[in-house]
Design a protein around this motif. Structure first.
Motif, PDB file in Angstrom:
ATOM      1  N   LEU A   1     -46.584  66.583-145.334  1.00  0.00           N
ATOM      2  CA  LEU A   1     -47.705  66.349-144.410  1.00  0.00           C
ATOM      3  C   LEU A   1     -48.729  67.478-144.496  1.00  0.00           C
ATOM      4  O   LEU A   1     -49.944  67.240-144.488  1.00  0.00           O
ATOM      5  N   ILE A   2     -48.224  68.695-144.592  1.00  0.00           N
ATOM      6  CA  ILE A   2     -49.129  69.848-144.735  1.00  0.00           C
ATOM      7  C   ILE A   2     -49.897  69.753-146.051  1.00  0.00           C
ATOM      8  O   ILE A   2     -51.090  70.050-146.124  1.00  0.00           O
ATOM      9  N   ALA A   3     -49.205  69.307-147.112  1.00  0.00           N
ATOM     10  CA  ALA A   3     -49.868  69.160-148.420  1.00  0.00           C
ATOM     11  C   ALA A   3     -50.998  68.132-148.345  1.00  0.00           C
ATOM     12  O   ALA A   3     -52.070  68.339-148.932  1.00  0.00           O
ATOM     13  N   GLN A   4     -50.766  67.034-147.612  1.00  0.00           N
ATOM     14  CA  GLN A   4     -51.825  66.025-147.476  1.00  0.00           C
ATOM     15  C   GLN A   4     -53.012  66.566-146.678  1.00  0.00           C
ATOM     16  O   GLN A   4     -54.172  66.315-147.011  1.00  0.00           O
ATOM     17  N   LYS A   5     -52.708  67.330-145.634  1.00  0.00           N
ATOM     18  CA  LYS A   5     -53.787  67.923-144.834  1.00  0.00           C
ATOM     19  C   LYS A   5     -54.589  68.913-145.678  1.00  0.00           C
ATOM     20  O   LYS A   5     -55.837  68.913-145.645  1.00  0.00           O
ATOM     21  N   ASP A   6     -53.874  69.733-146.446  1.00  0.00           N
ATOM     22  CA  ASP A   6     -54.560  70.701-147.310  1.00  0.00           C
ATOM     23  C   ASP A   6     -55.412  69.994-148.358  1.00  0.00           C
ATOM     24  O   ASP A   6     -56.524  70.438-148.679  1.00  0.00           O
ATOM     25  N   PHE A   7     -54.905  68.896-148.904  1.00  0.00           N
ATOM     26  CA  PHE A   7     -55.652  68.118-149.895  1.00  0.00           C
ATOM     27  C   PHE A   7     -56.964  67.607-149.280  1.00  0.00           C
ATOM     28  O   PHE A   7     -58.034  67.693-149.900  1.00  0.00           O
ATOM     29  N   PHE A   8     -56.849  67.086-148.050  1.00  0.00           N
ATOM     30  CA  PHE A   8     -58.043  66.602-147.350  1.00  0.00           C
ATOM     31  C   PHE A   8     -59.074  67.717-147.195  1.00  0.00           C
ATOM     32  O   PHE A   8     -60.273  67.536-147.473  1.00  0.00           O
ATOM     33  N   MET A   9     -58.614  68.910-146.801  1.00  0.00           N
ATOM     34  CA  MET A   9     -59.536  70.024-146.600  1.00  0.00           C
ATOM     35  C   MET A   9     -60.132  70.504-147.921  1.00  0.00           C
ATOM     36  O   MET A   9     -61.304  70.904-147.974  1.00  0.00           O
ATOM     37  N   HIS A  10     -59.347  70.458-149.007  1.00  0.00           N
ATOM     38  CA  HIS A  10     -59.875  70.834-150.324  1.00  0.00           C
ATOM     39  C   HIS A  10     -61.026  69.900-150.707  1.00  0.00           C
ATOM     40  O   HIS A  10     -62.048  70.349-151.267  1.00  0.00           O
ATOM     41  N   LEU A  11     -60.864  68.612-150.414  1.00  0.00           N
ATOM     42  CA  LEU A  11     -61.915  67.646-150.739  1.00  0.00           C
ATOM     43  C   LEU A  11     -63.168  67.898-149.894  1.00  0.00           C
ATOM     44  O   LEU A  11     -64.287  67.831-150.405  1.00  0.00           O
ATOM     45  N   VAL A  12     -62.961  68.192-148.617  1.00  0.00           N
ATOM     46  CA  VAL A  12     -64.107  68.448-147.736  1.00  0.00           C
ATOM     47  C   VAL A  12     -64.862  69.691-148.185  1.00  0.00           C
ATOM     48  O   VAL A  12     -66.097  69.734-148.173  1.00  0.00           O
ATOM     49  N   ARG A  13     -64.111  70.713-148.622  1.00  0.00           N
ATOM     50  CA  ARG A  13     -64.746  71.964-149.057  1.00  0.00           C
ATOM     51  C   ARG A  13     -65.230  71.898-150.500  1.00  0.00           C
ATOM     52  O   ARG A  13     -65.770  72.859-151.032  1.00  0.00           O
ATOM     53  N   ASP A  14     -64.972  70.761-151.159  1.00  0.00           N
ATOM     54  CA  ASP A  14     -65.344  70.581-152.559  1.00  0.00           C
ATOM     55  C   ASP A  14     -64.634  71.579-153.465  1.00  0.00           C
ATOM     56  O   ASP A  14     -65.205  72.084-154.438  1.00  0.00           O
TER      57      ASP A  14
END
Length: 421
Positions: free
Chosen positions: A268-281
């Motif tokens: 779950l943490i990995a998915q959240k981090d992935f989402f934030m990586h995409l938002v931050r480009d």
């Protein structure tokens, strides 16, 4: 009906996935000014996370077209050299200008436990510059028609023996995790028959040789249930229109669910981090996430007979360490092994195969001289770190290759002395 419901749910999600993917492309289009804003990246990120969470992941490719040998780039051809209904043997043939006889011939027996053999892509990649590599490419049971028959633990052992006969007596066999038991059994049977094609060495990595040693959550589940429970709750029939329609299987998605729930917070943490990586480009971090989960979420079905026999033999009856394991009625006696060098490897933090479970192979093989035995425990790695990752590349693989080369040199020198005599 659970498998059918799973398939139906996946089919029902298809229109939603298509719509979400189109929305993602809209917000990621460089011609769209919104794509340059945080709001646009956030919308695209939500869409990609949804699409990736609901998709079915197909079998990945090895994608290893080249390797570096002595500072030179060498092309690599992936060739099937042996084939049966449930497995292909792949040879990664290096197009060398000159032969390298000092490189060991390595047979990697990949796990048949839900994931494809491509899970060992990093293992193959690390070995290619210094070894002639073959790997077992197990086939998804739901892709094998019923007319091709059954596949059980005895068949698995037969496959391993046939491959060793094909590759010859200068082979070094490596069992990664689940195959450790059938690999040890195959070598024991060959030694008991004085088979001239026994391998020079046998490496067992993170394998459940004796699951009574430091049992993990996986071991506890198996020991708490009887085999009838697994048959009732884990075995399902392949639904139409798959080629293996009506074959009894242990579905890959059940195996994946078990692995995911063991470390649910981490995923779950990995998915959240992935989402934030995409938002931050943050493209590099997002791509690493994609690469890992493209592999991790790609799963295959196992035949029910192989799955149930493995659970019963390895995790419930502990047949190998108890001395009661048989193959087609013949006893499997590891003490018969005397010509094959043995290397066992474990990870300090392995939460799937507990410490000592693989090392137990040494006590079962007393006829192997001490000079031909070695055990190594890698600090600060879990189960997957035993055969993949930076510590595998830098610390484990060099020890394995040194062990194989030493055994090859010893066998070569012994052969020369015998010929001279």
């Amino acid at each position: 009906m659970f498998y059918q419901l799973y398939e139906m749910n996946h089919a029902l999600m298809q229109p939603w996935r298509a719509a979400v993917d189109a929305t993602r492309l809209f917000y990621r289009n460089p011609l769209n000014p919104i794509s340059m804003t945080r709001a646009g990246r956030t919308a695209a990120a939500w869409c990609e996370v949804f699409e990736r969470t609901t998709r079915r992941y197909g079998k990945p490719s090895f994608d290893l077209p080249q390797t570096d040998i002595d500072g030179k780039t060498v092309d690599v051809d992936e060739k099937i050299v042996w084939s049966k209904p449930f497995c292909n043997l792949i040879h990664f043939r290096r197009n060398l200008a000159e032969p390298r006889p000092q490189d060991p011939k390595v047979l990697l027996v990949a796990p048949m436990s839900g994931h494809y053999a491509t899970l060992l892509r990093g293992t193959v990649e690390r070995f290619l510059p210094e070894a002639d590599v073959y790997i077992t490419d197990w086939i998804d049971a739901r892709s094998v028609p019923l007319s091709d028959g059954r596949f059980d633990l005895d068949d698995y052992i037969d496959y391993v023996i046939e491959m060793l006969h094909l590759l010859g007596p200068e082979t070094h066999i490596v069992g990664v995790c689940q195959p450790s038991v059938p690999v040890l059994a195959a070598v024991a049977l060959m030694e008991g028959r004085n088979d001239p094609n026994v391998p020079l060495s046998m490496t067992l990595m993170g394998g459940p040789i004796d699951t009574r040693c430091n049992p993990t959550a996986v071991n506890d589940l198996a020991s708490e249930k009887d085999i009838e429970w697994f048959e009732r709750n884990a075995v399902m029939k392949v639904p139409f229109p798959n080629p293996g329609f009506m074959r009894d299987v242990y579905p890959g998605f059940l195996q994946l669910t078990g692995f995911m729930t063991m470390n649910l917070d981490r995923h779950l943490i990995a998915q959240k981090d992935f989402f934030m990586h995409l938002v931050r480009d943050d493209g590099d971090s997002a791509e690493k996430h994609r690469d890992f989960y493209d592999e991790y979420l790609a799963v295959m079905d196992l035949t029910a007979e192989f799955y149930l026999e493995t659970v019963d033999t390895v995790f419930i009856k502990h047949a190998l360490p108890e001395g009661t394991m048989t193959h087609r009625g013949d006893p499997v006696d590891p003490s018969a092994i005397r010509r094959v060098a043995l290397l066992t490897i474990e990870g300090e933090n392995d939460d799937i195969t507990g410490r000592g479970q693989t090392k137990a192979a040494h006590a079962l093989c007393p006829s192997i001289p001490d000079a031909m035995k070695m055990h190594y425990e890698q600090p600060r790695v879990g189960h997957y770190g035993v055969f993949n990752g930076s510590r595998f590349r830098k610390e484990i693989a060099p020890r394995m290759l040194d062990f194989m080369r030493a055994r090859s040199r010893f066998a070569s020198e012994s052969g020369k002395k015998t010929s001279a005599a």
